[in-house]
Structures are given as C-alpha cells and as structure tokens.
Motif scaffolding. Structure first.
Motif, mmCIF file in Angstrom:
data_model
loop_
_atom_site.group_PDB
_atom_site.id
_atom_site.type_symbol
_atom_site.label_atom_id
_atom_site.label_comp_id
_atom_site.label_asym_id
_atom_site.label_seq_id
_atom_site.Cartn_x
_atom_site.Cartn_y
_atom_site.Cartn_z
ATOM 1 N N ASP A 169 -10.727 -42.278 17.443
ATOM 2 C CA ASP A 169 -9.584 -42.455 18.356
ATOM 3 C C ASP A 169 -8.447 -43.237 17.711
ATOM 4 O OD1 ASP A 169 -10.842 -41.055 20.399
ATOM 5 O OD2 ASP A 169 -11.787 -42.852 21.209
ATOM 6 N N GLY A 180 -13.735 -32.126 25.819
ATOM 7 C CA GLY A 180 -12.350 -32.436 26.177
ATOM 8 C C GLY A 180 -11.379 -31.400 25.621
ATOM 9 N N ARG A 181 -10.114 -31.742 25.632
ATOM 10 C CA ARG A 181 -9.084 -30.825 25.138
ATOM 11 C C ARG A 181 -9.253 -30.584 23.645
ATOM 12 N NH1 ARG A 181 -3.473 -33.215 26.195
ATOM 13 N NH2 ARG A 181 -4.501 -35.036 25.347
ATOM 14 N N TRP A 212 0.397 -34.429 22.580
ATOM 15 C CA TRP A 212 -0.814 -35.254 22.553
ATOM 16 C C TRP A 212 -0.405 -36.689 22.272
ATOM 17 C CZ3 TRP A 212 -6.237 -33.921 22.050
ATOM 18 C CH2 TRP A 212 -6.492 -32.578 22.305
ATOM 19 N N VAL A 221 -6.310 -40.292 19.895
ATOM 20 C CA VAL A 221 -7.225 -39.785 20.922
ATOM 21 C C VAL A 221 -8.278 -38.802 20.394
ATOM 22 C CG1 VAL A 221 -5.578 -40.085 22.810
ATOM 23 C CG2 VAL A 221 -5.705 -37.895 21.623
ATOM 24 N N LEU A 222 -8.252 -38.468 19.113
ATOM 25 C CA LEU A 222 -9.167 -37.443 18.588
ATOM 26 C C LEU A 222 -10.507 -38.050 18.199
ATOM 27 C CD1 LEU A 222 -6.585 -35.474 16.441
ATOM 28 C CD2 LEU A 222 -7.296 -35.067 18.799
ATOM 29 N N TYR A 232 -11.087 -32.341 18.702
ATOM 30 C CA TYR A 232 -11.406 -32.475 20.126
ATOM 31 C C TYR A 232 -11.146 -33.908 20.581
ATOM 32 C CZ TYR A 232 -13.551 -27.951 19.498
ATOM 33 O OH TYR A 232 -13.757 -26.628 19.217
ATOM 34 N N GLU A 233 -10.798 -33.991 21.852
ATOM 35 C CA GLU A 233 -10.455 -35.272 22.466
ATOM 36 C C GLU A 233 -11.642 -36.226 22.533
ATOM 37 O OE1 GLU A 233 -8.031 -36.435 26.511
ATOM 38 O OE2 GLU A 233 -9.205 -34.588 26.486
ATOM 39 N N HIS A 234 -12.833 -35.696 22.693
ATOM 40 C CA HIS A 234 -14.029 -36.526 22.847
ATOM 41 C C HIS A 234 -15.081 -36.152 21.803
ATOM 42 C CE1 HIS A 234 -12.272 -37.950 26.524
ATOM 43 N NE2 HIS A 234 -12.269 -36.729 27.048
#
Length: 127
Positions: free
Chosen positions: A74, A97-98, A116, A120-121, A90-92
């Motif tokens: 992140d 996630g996105r 974005w 957050v990645l 991916y976000e999570h």
C-alpha cells in the motif's frame, strides 16, 4: 579475498568487474537490465525507493508487503511496465478489490492521476 579468488580461478580484477556490473543492474535505470521488466516506485515520478523486476507470465504476488518487502505494501505511486506482458495490480491482497491493468509498454508516473489514489496496491499478476 585474493586467495579465495585464486582458488576459484578468478583474477581479483575480474571478480571486481563482475561485482560492479551486478551492482549497476540493481541500482541504475531499468534500461541497464536485460529482458522484460517492471519498475515500481514508492513516490510519484519514479522517485523514492524503487525496485526493478524481471517479469514473466505467471507471476502472482499475493501480498506485495511480503513479496517486495514491507515498504511496498500500500505504498506504490508510480509504475512502469517495460515488457510485452500485461501486469494487473489489485487493491487488496490475494487479488481482491479493484484491478488496475498495465498493458504492455505502459507507465503511470503518478497513480493519483489515473483515478486511483497513491498507496493502495496490494497484489499483482502477470499475464
């Protein structure tokens, strides 16, 4: 060190040259490294702490904090895909996630300019 190099059949100068070349590959701009690669940086405009990775189809990093080190969970702000492969972030963790897709030979110097937020990645796949 000279004795060890002599036992291995290497001259000290040849040993020093190979170490210097290896160090240059890990520190210099990505163009120094041969093959398809990806650059990931913690700050915008490819600054701050950066990592360069050779990439191949099938890479699956489920947790960037584990696979790249805790400083990259992140906390990515710029990415360059200098390969003919598609890289999906991916976000999570665990590809949840996105998804943010980087087609072959694309880059974003500031993820906040893509819709974005920076930092957050959490996971990625290479196809």
């Amino acid at each position: 060190m000279k004795k060890i190099a002599m036992l291995l059949g290497l001259s000290v100068s040849a040993f020093a040259l190979s170490v210097s070349a290896a160090a240059a590959d890990s520190v210099d701009a990505p163009s120094v490294t041969a093959g398809p690669e990806m650059t990931i940086c913690q700050d915008a405009n490819f600054s701050g702490s950066c990592q360069w990775h050779q990439i191949v189809t099938g890479i699956k990093w489920r947790d960037l904090g584990y696979d790249l080190g805790p400083g990259f969970q992140d906390s990515i702000s710029s990415i360059r895909n200098n390969s003919n492969l598609k890289v999906t972030f991916y976000e999570h963790s665990n590809f949840a996630g996105r998804a943010l897709v980087f087609p072959a030979y694309t880059q974003h110097s500031d993820l906040s300019q893509t819709g974005w937020a920076n930092d957050v990645l959490s996971s990625l796949r290479v196809d």
